[in-house]
Design a protein around this motif. Sequence first.
Motif, PDB file in Angstrom:
ATOM      1  N   MET A  12      44.537  22.726  18.602  1.00 21.73           N
ATOM      2  CA  MET A  12      43.694  22.461  19.756  1.00 21.73           C
ATOM      3  C   MET A  12      42.660  21.395  19.422  1.00 21.73           C
ATOM      4  SD  MET A  12      40.903  25.581  19.772  1.00 21.73           S
ATOM      5  CE  MET A  12      39.628  24.571  20.502  1.00 21.73           C
ATOM      6  N   LEU A  13      42.177  20.701  20.462  1.00 18.51           N
ATOM      7  CA  LEU A  13      41.092  19.752  20.317  1.00 18.51           C
ATOM      8  C   LEU A  13      39.782  20.531  20.412  1.00 18.51           C
ATOM      9  CD1 LEU A  13      39.892  16.895  20.178  1.00 18.51           C
ATOM     10  CD2 LEU A  13      40.213  16.723  22.660  1.00 18.51           C
ATOM     11  N   ALA A  14      39.073  20.625  19.282  1.00 20.21           N
ATOM     12  CA  ALA A  14      37.853  21.432  19.248  1.00 20.21           C
ATOM     13  C   ALA A  14      36.639  20.646  19.734  1.00 20.21           C
ATOM     14  CB  ALA A  14      37.608  21.948  17.833  1.00 20.21           C
ATOM     15  N   LYS A  15      36.561  19.374  19.339  1.00 22.42           N
ATOM     16  CA  LYS A  15      35.382  18.590  19.699  1.00 22.42           C
ATOM     17  C   LYS A  15      35.762  17.126  19.857  1.00 22.42           C
ATOM     18  CE  LYS A  15      31.456  19.393  17.525  1.00 22.42           C
ATOM     19  NZ  LYS A  15      30.396  19.345  16.476  1.00 22.42           N
ATOM     20  N   LEU A  16      35.154  16.478  20.858  1.00 19.37           N
ATOM     21  CA  LEU A  16      35.348  15.043  21.077  1.00 19.37           C
ATOM     22  C   LEU A  16      33.972  14.389  21.118  1.00 19.37           C
ATOM     23  CD1 LEU A  16      37.534  12.849  21.736  1.00 19.37           C
ATOM     24  CD2 LEU A  16      36.968  13.211  24.148  1.00 19.37           C
ATOM     25  N   THR A  17      33.764  13.424  20.222  1.00 21.41           N
ATOM     26  CA  THR A  17      32.500  12.701  20.165  1.00 21.41           C
ATOM     27  C   THR A  17      32.741  11.258  20.604  1.00 21.41           C
ATOM     28  OG1 THR A  17      31.770  14.070  18.306  1.00 21.41           O
ATOM     29  CG2 THR A  17      30.556  12.027  18.706  1.00 21.41           C
ATOM     30  N   ILE A  18      31.956  10.796  21.573  1.00 19.26           N
ATOM     31  CA  ILE A  18      32.134   9.455  22.139  1.00 19.26           C
ATOM     32  C   ILE A  18      30.822   8.687  22.005  1.00 19.26           C
ATOM     33  CG2 ILE A  18      32.778   8.130  24.190  1.00 19.26           C
ATOM     34  CD1 ILE A  18      34.111  10.715  25.256  1.00 19.26           C
ATOM     35  N   LYS A  19      30.926   7.459  21.491  1.00 22.75           N
ATOM     36  CA  LYS A  19      29.729   6.640  21.324  1.00 22.75           C
ATOM     37  C   LYS A  19      30.005   5.222  21.800  1.00 22.75           C
ATOM     38  CE  LYS A  19      26.275   5.248  17.898  1.00 22.75           C
ATOM     39  NZ  LYS A  19      25.871   5.304  16.473  1.00 22.75           N
ATOM     40  N   ASN A  20      29.179   4.760  22.742  1.00 24.09           N
ATOM     41  CA  ASN A  20      29.237   3.377  23.243  1.00 24.09           C
ATOM     42  C   ASN A  20      30.599   3.009  23.849  1.00 24.09           C
ATOM     43  OD1 ASN A  20      26.572   2.898  22.495  1.00 24.09           O
ATOM     44  ND2 ASN A  20      27.158   2.189  20.447  1.00 24.09           N
ATOM     45  N   ILE A  63      31.562  16.681  23.249  1.00 26.46           N
ATOM     46  CA  ILE A  63      32.170  17.713  24.101  1.00 26.46           C
ATOM     47  C   ILE A  63      32.893  18.724  23.210  1.00 26.46           C
ATOM     48  CG2 ILE A  63      33.662  18.134  26.081  1.00 26.46           C
ATOM     49  CD1 ILE A  63      33.591  15.102  26.618  1.00 26.46           C
ATOM     50  N   GLU A  64      32.512  19.989  23.330  1.00 32.67           N
ATOM     51  CA  GLU A  64      33.177  21.064  22.596  1.00 32.67           C
ATOM     52  C   GLU A  64      34.081  21.819  23.565  1.00 32.67           C
ATOM     53  OE1 GLU A  64      30.722  23.528  20.204  1.00 32.67           O
ATOM     54  OE2 GLU A  64      29.549  21.854  19.396  1.00 32.67           O
ATOM     55  N   PHE A  65      35.369  21.754  23.330  1.00 27.37           N
ATOM     56  CA  PHE A  65      36.344  22.350  24.233  1.00 27.37           C
ATOM     57  C   PHE A  65      36.686  23.779  23.812  1.00 27.37           C
ATOM     58  CE2 PHE A  65      37.203  17.757  24.500  1.00 27.37           C
ATOM     59  CZ  PHE A  65      37.147  17.569  25.872  1.00 27.37           C
ATOM     60  N   SER A  66      37.099  24.562  24.797  1.00 25.13           N
ATOM     61  CA  SER A  66      37.601  25.900  24.496  1.00 25.13           C
ATOM     62  C   SER A  66      39.100  25.792  24.192  1.00 25.13           C
ATOM     63  CB  SER A  66      37.385  26.838  25.688  1.00 25.13           C
ATOM     64  OG  SER A  66      38.346  26.578  26.701  1.00 25.13           O
ATOM     65  N   ASP A  67      39.667  26.880  23.693  1.00 22.71           N
ATOM     66  CA  ASP A  67      41.098  26.849  23.364  1.00 22.71           C
ATOM     67  C   ASP A  67      41.964  27.186  24.583  1.00 22.71           C
ATOM     68  OD1 ASP A  67      40.465  29.480  23.618  1.00 22.71           O
ATOM     69  OD2 ASP A  67      41.258  30.115  21.674  1.00 22.71           O
ATOM     70  N   GLY A  68      41.350  27.392  25.728  1.00 19.39           N
ATOM     71  CA  GLY A  68      42.096  27.720  26.939  1.00 19.39           C
ATOM     72  C   GLY A  68      42.148  26.556  27.914  1.00 19.39           C
ATOM     73  N   LEU A  69      41.720  26.816  29.171  1.00 14.75           N
ATOM     74  CA  LEU A  69      41.757  25.807  30.226  1.00 14.75           C
ATOM     75  C   LEU A  69      40.384  25.142  30.362  1.00 14.75           C
ATOM     76  CD1 LEU A  69      42.975  24.311  32.635  1.00 14.75           C
ATOM     77  CD2 LEU A  69      42.534  26.354  34.037  1.00 14.75           C
ATOM     78  N   LYS A 110      49.207  28.405  37.315  1.00 15.79           N
ATOM     79  CA  LYS A 110      50.128  27.925  36.281  1.00 15.79           C
ATOM     80  C   LYS A 110      49.352  27.399  35.075  1.00 15.79           C
ATOM     81  CE  LYS A 110      53.889  26.796  39.465  1.00 15.79           C
ATOM     82  NZ  LYS A 110      54.613  28.041  39.189  1.00 15.79           N
ATOM     83  N   PHE A 111      48.259  26.708  35.349  1.00 16.81           N
ATOM     84  CA  PHE A 111      47.404  26.258  34.256  1.00 16.81           C
ATOM     85  C   PHE A 111      46.931  27.446  33.420  1.00 16.81           C
ATOM     86  CE2 PHE A 111      45.705  21.975  36.027  1.00 16.81           C
ATOM     87  CZ  PHE A 111      46.740  21.306  35.385  1.00 16.81           C
ATOM     88  N   ALA A 112      46.462  28.459  34.085  1.00 14.37           N
ATOM     89  CA  ALA A 112      45.941  29.633  33.387  1.00 14.37           C
ATOM     90  C   ALA A 112      47.022  30.299  32.549  1.00 14.37           C
ATOM     91  CB  ALA A 112      45.364  30.629  34.397  1.00 14.37           C
ATOM     92  N   LYS A 113      48.235  30.338  33.091  1.00 18.20           N
ATOM     93  CA  LYS A 113      49.345  30.969  32.376  1.00 18.20           C
ATOM     94  C   LYS A 113      49.688  30.185  31.101  1.00 18.20           C
ATOM     95  CE  LYS A 113      53.998  32.770  33.218  1.00 18.20           C
ATOM     96  NZ  LYS A 113      55.085  32.902  34.218  1.00 18.20           N
ATOM     97  N   ILE A 114      49.745  28.872  31.240  1.00 19.14           N
ATOM     98  CA  ILE A 114      50.055  28.038  30.072  1.00 19.14           C
ATOM     99  C   ILE A 114      48.926  28.121  29.054  1.00 19.14           C
ATOM    100  CG2 ILE A 114      50.438  25.663  29.291  1.00 19.14           C
ATOM    101  CD1 ILE A 114      51.617  25.115  32.088  1.00 19.14           C
ATOM    102  N   ALA A 115      47.682  28.154  29.523  1.00 12.30           N
ATOM    103  CA  ALA A 115      46.509  28.113  28.648  1.00 12.30           C
ATOM    104  C   ALA A 115      46.359  29.365  27.791  1.00 12.30           C
ATOM    105  CB  ALA A 115      45.245  27.889  29.474  1.00 12.30           C
ATOM    106  N   VAL A 116      47.141  30.402  28.064  1.00 11.34           N
ATOM    107  CA  VAL A 116      47.112  31.590  27.206  1.00 11.34           C
ATOM    108  C   VAL A 116      47.526  31.204  25.784  1.00 11.34           C
ATOM    109  CG1 VAL A 116      48.161  33.846  26.762  1.00 11.34           C
ATOM    110  CG2 VAL A 116      47.511  33.199  29.085  1.00 11.34           C
ATOM    111  N   ASN A 117      48.488  30.253  25.665  1.00  9.03           N
ATOM    112  CA  ASN A 117      49.003  29.859  24.355  1.00  9.03           C
ATOM    113  C   ASN A 117      48.763  28.392  24.011  1.00  9.03           C
ATOM    114  OD1 ASN A 117      50.295  32.435  23.742  1.00  9.03           O
ATOM    115  ND2 ASN A 117      51.733  31.896  25.367  1.00  9.03           N
ATOM    116  N   THR A 118      48.471  27.583  25.013  1.00  3.93           N
ATOM    117  CA  THR A 118      48.330  26.144  24.789  1.00  3.93           C
ATOM    118  C   THR A 118      47.071  25.630  25.466  1.00  3.93           C
ATOM    119  OG1 THR A 118      50.741  25.915  24.766  1.00  3.93           O
ATOM    120  CG2 THR A 118      49.460  23.901  25.057  1.00  3.93           C
ATOM    121  N   GLN A 119      46.280  24.867  24.738  1.00  5.28           N
ATOM    122  CA  GLN A 119      45.049  24.305  25.296  1.00  5.28           C
ATOM    123  C   GLN A 119      45.375  23.280  26.383  1.00  5.28           C
ATOM    124  OE1 GLN A 119      42.869  21.359  22.979  1.00  5.28           O
ATOM    125  NE2 GLN A 119      40.955  22.456  23.371  1.00  5.28           N
TER     126      GLN A 119
END
Length: 566
Positions: A1-9, A18-24, A480-489
Amino acid sequence: MLAKLTIKNVALIEFAEIEFSDGLNVLSGETGAGKSVILDALNFVLGAKADRTMIRYGETECMVKAEFLLPEKSKAITELREMDVESDGEVIISRRFSENGKNSIKINGNAVSVAMLRKITDYMVDVHGQSEHFFLLKESNQLKTLDGVIGQELAEQKEKLADLLSEKRALKEQIEILGGDEQERGRTLDILQFQINEIERVGLKEGEEEELTARRNKMNNLERLISSIQESFEAFSADGGVLDALRQAKRSISTISNLGEEYDRAFERIEALSIEAEDLSETLSDLGDELYFDPNEAEEIETRLDDIKTLKKKYGSSVDEIQRFLQQIREKYDLLADCDAKYSELTDKCLKKDKDIFKVCQEMTALRKTYANEFCGLVVNELKTLNIPHAEFSVAFNEYSLNDIEKVSLNGLDEISFLFSANAGEPKKPLGKIISGGEMSRFMLAIKTRLSNVNGISTYVFDEIDAGISGKTAKVVGEKFAKIAVNTQIIAVSHLAQIAAMSDCEFLIEKKEEQEKTLTYIRCLNEEEKIGEIVRLLGGDEKDEYAKKHAEELLKQAKEYKSSLI
């Protein structure tokens, strides 16, 4: 999963983390607020082509960093280790791009190329919509997807095929040893016979080259040898030389040798020197007599050394190596000279193996076709619920014959293409040629709903998934998003309240003017703020009680649905 995305300029974003959750994860905001900037930044750090226009005005470079948490046995981690990049499951990718076009990419602190980056991220994130990361548009990936549907049953066939291919390789290696067909064997036998004759004609002997080299060296220095030996001989034997001096010394000391033991011992030593000197003089004379130049011998030595040099250049650096090579080619010659029957036997076995391989390929094709029909039907049903009511989807298989057997791989001989039509009356065409971004997003969503871990990718990004849908269809997409997000971010950009309500983490993208600058900000919403954003998406405002109750009801229904998935 993508845990964190840091954007500069990047564009209007000065700095964002941005700190993402492992779900939706849902990103929403006003049109033009900068949602596309975030996806551009993500694509950039995943390996998309860099563009100077993405650097924020007034800055000299931009930077994006993505921090992933992956299973240690994932394909991406395996690929990283093959690149000598260590990882225990944490993968940190940072990419910088400057206004002068300089590109800097690091994975876990190790500098890598864009090609290396793409090779890794292709197994980590699939972005659908406006991105280049279209996994299913590659026909090779379509075959992987279908094979993933079939699973173990096809895996067993692939193992059988792998064994047959290995057996065929062994047969071909034996045929190659036999020299191929009759004409090729004839040419090989001629070459082997020439090599055997060439080595045997020279008749190599151990130590011969060293001996010949010494003899040639002596001949090349003959004049010097004669002069030196002659001078040495004269120093001993000429009048007044060493021998005369020793004789005189011997006569002189002999007159007093009886006057004491010490004089007698001196006499004996002089006498021994005289004997040694006379012997050495005779040796020098003999050596001088042996020295003469024989042009025939010199020519023989040069010819012999040239023959040895030629053999060493062709067949080995030493006599032992050349002799071993001679033994090998003798054995090969004997084998080829009497191998017609063996060649015929191996050729027949190879042809039979081809038929066995072809049979397994046909069985794999039949299995794929059976599963393809069922799979396509399920995907079409999903697409209909996603507001593509006239969707048609099928898998086209190439035709092949036994003549194509040399093209076989571990996947067999199948080449497939996903054919799709979204509109009534329109013929199905290859997926990559006719599907739109929004349709592709829903198409992949339909497949992902029907198939767990379709390609091993742990994060899906959906852009424009809600294009052209609303109401009931929007609710279905959210579920459907919620169903997929059980196992995939999932990271989704959406304008739909139903999808925002289903999120595990809702991010608001806002654009603000500060000190005559326009900046984009991203923040994760709490429960109360999430309700406010859903109200906005419903078209209401914070004072609209009806819209607020509607938002709260959507959140309640979403929680109940997600609870049912656990």
